[in-house]
Design a protein around this motif. Structure first.
Motif, PDB file in Angstrom:
ATOM      1  N   SER A  25       0.781  -1.234   0.000  1.00 17.81           N
ATOM      2  CA  SER A  25       0.000   0.000   0.000  1.00 17.81           C
ATOM      3  C   SER A  25       0.814   1.287   0.000  1.00 17.81           C
ATOM      4  O   SER A  25       0.238   2.367   0.122  1.00 17.81           O
ATOM      5  CB  SER A  25      -0.920   0.014   1.232  1.00 17.81           C
ATOM      6  OG  SER A  25      -0.141   0.013   2.418  1.00 17.81           O
ATOM      7  N   ASP A  26       2.138   1.204  -0.125  1.00 13.48           N
ATOM      8  CA  ASP A  26       2.948   2.396   0.125  1.00 13.48           C
ATOM      9  C   ASP A  26       3.488   3.078  -1.124  1.00 13.48           C
ATOM     10  O   ASP A  26       4.242   4.042  -1.031  1.00 13.48           O
ATOM     11  CB  ASP A  26       4.126   2.053   1.041  1.00 13.48           C
ATOM     12  CG  ASP A  26       5.019   0.965   0.461  1.00 13.48           C
ATOM     13  OD1 ASP A  26       4.654   0.403  -0.586  1.00 13.48           O
ATOM     14  OD2 ASP A  26       6.079   0.691   1.058  1.00 13.48           O
ATOM     15  N   ARG A  27       3.094   2.650  -2.313  1.00 17.99           N
ATOM     16  CA  ARG A  27       3.718   3.173  -3.530  1.00 17.99           C
ATOM     17  C   ARG A  27       2.852   4.195  -4.271  1.00 17.99           C
ATOM     18  O   ARG A  27       3.367   5.184  -4.798  1.00 17.99           O
ATOM     19  CB  ARG A  27       4.052   2.009  -4.459  1.00 17.99           C
ATOM     20  CG  ARG A  27       4.819   2.377  -5.724  1.00 17.99           C
ATOM     21  CD  ARG A  27       6.155   3.018  -5.420  1.00 17.99           C
ATOM     22  NE  ARG A  27       6.983   3.120  -6.627  1.00 17.99           N
ATOM     23  CZ  ARG A  27       7.992   3.966  -6.765  1.00 17.99           C
ATOM     24  NH1 ARG A  27       8.291   4.801  -5.780  1.00 17.99           N
ATOM     25  NH2 ARG A  27       8.697   3.981  -7.876  1.00 17.99           N
ATOM     26  N   TYR A  28       1.525   3.978  -4.330  1.00 20.90           N
ATOM     27  CA  TYR A  28       0.648   4.815  -5.136  1.00 20.90           C
ATOM     28  C   TYR A  28      -0.573   5.269  -4.332  1.00 20.90           C
ATOM     29  O   TYR A  28      -1.035   4.565  -3.417  1.00 20.90           O
ATOM     30  CB  TYR A  28       0.161   4.044  -6.377  1.00 20.90           C
ATOM     31  CG  TYR A  28       1.276   3.572  -7.269  1.00 20.90           C
ATOM     32  CD1 TYR A  28       1.803   4.405  -8.255  1.00 20.90           C
ATOM     33  CD2 TYR A  28       1.819   2.290  -7.128  1.00 20.90           C
ATOM     34  CE1 TYR A  28       2.841   3.976  -9.076  1.00 20.90           C
ATOM     35  CE2 TYR A  28       2.848   1.853  -7.941  1.00 20.90           C
ATOM     36  CZ  TYR A  28       3.353   2.703  -8.920  1.00 20.90           C
ATOM     37  OH  TYR A  28       4.387   2.275  -9.728  1.00 20.90           O
ATOM     38  N   ILE A  29      -1.117   6.436  -4.711  1.00 18.74           N
ATOM     39  CA  ILE A  29      -2.370   6.904  -4.133  1.00 18.74           C
ATOM     40  C   ILE A  29      -3.265   7.426  -5.252  1.00 18.74           C
ATOM     41  O   ILE A  29      -2.808   7.748  -6.352  1.00 18.74           O
ATOM     42  CB  ILE A  29      -2.170   7.996  -3.054  1.00 18.74           C
ATOM     43  CG1 ILE A  29      -1.548   9.264  -3.663  1.00 18.74           C
ATOM     44  CG2 ILE A  29      -1.338   7.468  -1.894  1.00 18.74           C
ATOM     45  CD1 ILE A  29      -1.503  10.428  -2.681  1.00 18.74           C
ATOM     46  N   ASP A  30      -4.551   7.525  -4.951  1.00 16.24           N
ATOM     47  CA  ASP A  30      -5.539   7.991  -5.910  1.00 16.24           C
ATOM     48  C   ASP A  30      -5.369   9.486  -6.175  1.00 16.24           C
ATOM     49  O   ASP A  30      -5.067  10.261  -5.260  1.00 16.24           O
ATOM     50  CB  ASP A  30      -6.940   7.709  -5.369  1.00 16.24           C
ATOM     51  CG  ASP A  30      -8.027   8.121  -6.334  1.00 16.24           C
ATOM     52  OD1 ASP A  30      -8.249   7.392  -7.310  1.00 16.24           O
ATOM     53  OD2 ASP A  30      -8.637   9.185  -6.116  1.00 16.24           O
ATOM     54  N   ILE A  31      -5.589   9.907  -7.414  1.00 13.88           N
ATOM     55  CA  ILE A  31      -5.360  11.307  -7.769  1.00 13.88           C
ATOM     56  C   ILE A  31      -6.484  12.223  -7.307  1.00 13.88           C
ATOM     57  O   ILE A  31      -6.304  13.447  -7.287  1.00 13.88           O
ATOM     58  CB  ILE A  31      -5.153  11.470  -9.288  1.00 13.88           C
ATOM     59  CG1 ILE A  31      -6.419  11.071 -10.055  1.00 13.88           C
ATOM     60  CG2 ILE A  31      -3.951  10.672  -9.749  1.00 13.88           C
ATOM     61  CD1 ILE A  31      -6.345  11.368 -11.541  1.00 13.88           C
ATOM     62  N   PHE A  32      -7.643  11.666  -6.912  1.00 15.29           N
ATOM     63  CA  PHE A  32      -8.761  12.505  -6.487  1.00 15.29           C
ATOM     64  C   PHE A  32      -8.832  12.644  -4.977  1.00 15.29           C
ATOM     65  O   PHE A  32      -8.789  13.743  -4.442  1.00 15.29           O
ATOM     66  CB  PHE A  32     -10.083  11.940  -7.018  1.00 15.29           C
ATOM     67  CG  PHE A  32     -10.343  12.231  -8.456  1.00 15.29           C
ATOM     68  CD1 PHE A  32      -9.380  12.807  -9.266  1.00 15.29           C
ATOM     69  CD2 PHE A  32     -11.561  11.916  -9.029  1.00 15.29           C
ATOM     70  CE1 PHE A  32      -9.609  13.078 -10.602  1.00 15.29           C
ATOM     71  CE2 PHE A  32     -11.813  12.183 -10.364  1.00 15.29           C
ATOM     72  CZ  PHE A  32     -10.843  12.753 -11.149  1.00 15.29           C
TER      73      PHE A  32
END
Length: 338
Positions: A247-254
């Motif tokens: 869970s530590d690499r990407y996040i949602d853009i919104f």
């Protein structure tokens, strides 16, 4: 009994009610009749098609209460995220700013807009009635599709991805959207999600900054919301973490919610699942709960069953369970312990 199966067009009114009940941010489950009809028709075509390599297919499952005929949940899989357009995410990165003369060496957290995850298979559209969130049927609704992937690996990519709905308050205000996206679109977070569910996330993403965002320059609320999970999505997040997703690499853009990923072959439900031949018996001294699927495609079925089963042995099912799975004596099922 609750049975997981492929969606049918006749389910449209019930699926739309699930969409109405789902939290803001589940854009893959829009409260829009035309979009939902398109998605259901695409799912029916995907289940019916002969597939040897993952492409534009999308699959939508529903969780049906067979006693009442009502739907209590749904979940989906997109075979290739961003098949027709890029699948955007923010990538967490660290930039180093250094000066030997000034004896400065600083590491700075930045967010870079990317489409690294384009082409991976995407787990999407998860929703289950609130009263079932904490129980084993949430596991069926989420993990049943993992067993479908295990039985039909050619239809999916080597990496699975899923977006978890990020934090927003009771008024549907998203601190991350207000700190980032709203600077480029003068609309609220619910309006942005509704717009992207009707059209596409890509056209909004294309107007977002394509240069790195320095996290220390964001508001405190936006920083705190990064990788935070909406309370109604916590159970789904917990299931995926137990499955071995990272869970530590990407996040949602919104909304800044975490975007999880895992190698398909290493996911717990896939790696630990087994196939077994079916015996049908009236009396079963159950010892554990299992997720069980019939391994079909268009006639896919999945249930939770209490079984006395050990690897390598046949799986003895009650007539009720065998009927729910549409299998008979000698058929093969795939199962994994809850």
């Amino acid at each position: 009994m609750l049975v997981m199966r492929p969606v049918r067009l006749a389910d449209l009114p019930n699926v739309q009610q699930l969409a109405v009940d789902s939290p803001v941010g589940v854009t893959s489950l829009p409260d829009n009749t035309d979009r939902l009809r398109e998605r259901i028709l695409a799912s029916e075509a995907s289940f019916a098609g002969e597939v040897r390599f993952h492409g534009e297919e999308s699959y939508l499952f529903v969780l049906e209460d067979t006693d009442s005929g009502s739907l209590v949940g749904c979940s989906g899989i997109v075979a290739s995220a961003g098949f027709s357009e890029p699948f955007y995410s923010f990538r967490n990165e660290t930039f180093v700013h250094a000066s030997r003369e000034l004896s400065v060496h600083n590491k700075v957290h930045v967010l870079s807009l990317c489409h690294d995850l384009t082409g991976h298979s995407l787990l999407t559209g998860f929703y289950i009635k609130p009263e079932l969130v904490a129980g084993r049927f949430a596991e069926l609704n989420s993990r049943g599709r993992l067993l479908f992937i295990a039985s039909h690996p050619d239809r999916f990519a080597d990496v699975l991805v899923t977006e978890i709905v990020g934090y927003s308050d009771d008024a549907n205000e998203s601190p991350f959207w207000n700190g980032v996206g709203r600077n480029f679109f003068n609309i609220s977070y619910p309006e942005a999600e509704e717009l992207s569910s009707r059209k596409s996330r890509t056209f909004l993403a294309e107007v977002m900054p394509h240069y790195p965002l320095y996290v220390p320059l964001l508001s405190g609320g936006a920083q705190e919301a990064m990788a935070s999970v909406h309370p109604r999505a916590q159970a789904s997040f917990d299931i995926f973490m137990r499955e071995g997703f990272e869970s530590d690499r990407y996040i949602d853009i919104f909304d800044g919610g975490p975007t999880l990923q895992a190698r398909t072959a290493g996911i717990r439900s896939i790696a630990r699942s087994s196939e077994a031949n079916v015996l049908v018996g009236n009396t079963i001294h159950s010892t554990r709960s299992f997720l069980v699927i019939n391994g079909e495609v268009s006639d896919f079925r999945a249930v939770v069953a209490e079984l006395d089963w050990e690897p390598g042995a046949p799986a003895t099912l009650t007539p009720e369970i065998a009927d729910a799975l549409a299998v008979g004596e000698g058929a093969s099922v795939r199962l994994v312990a809850l």
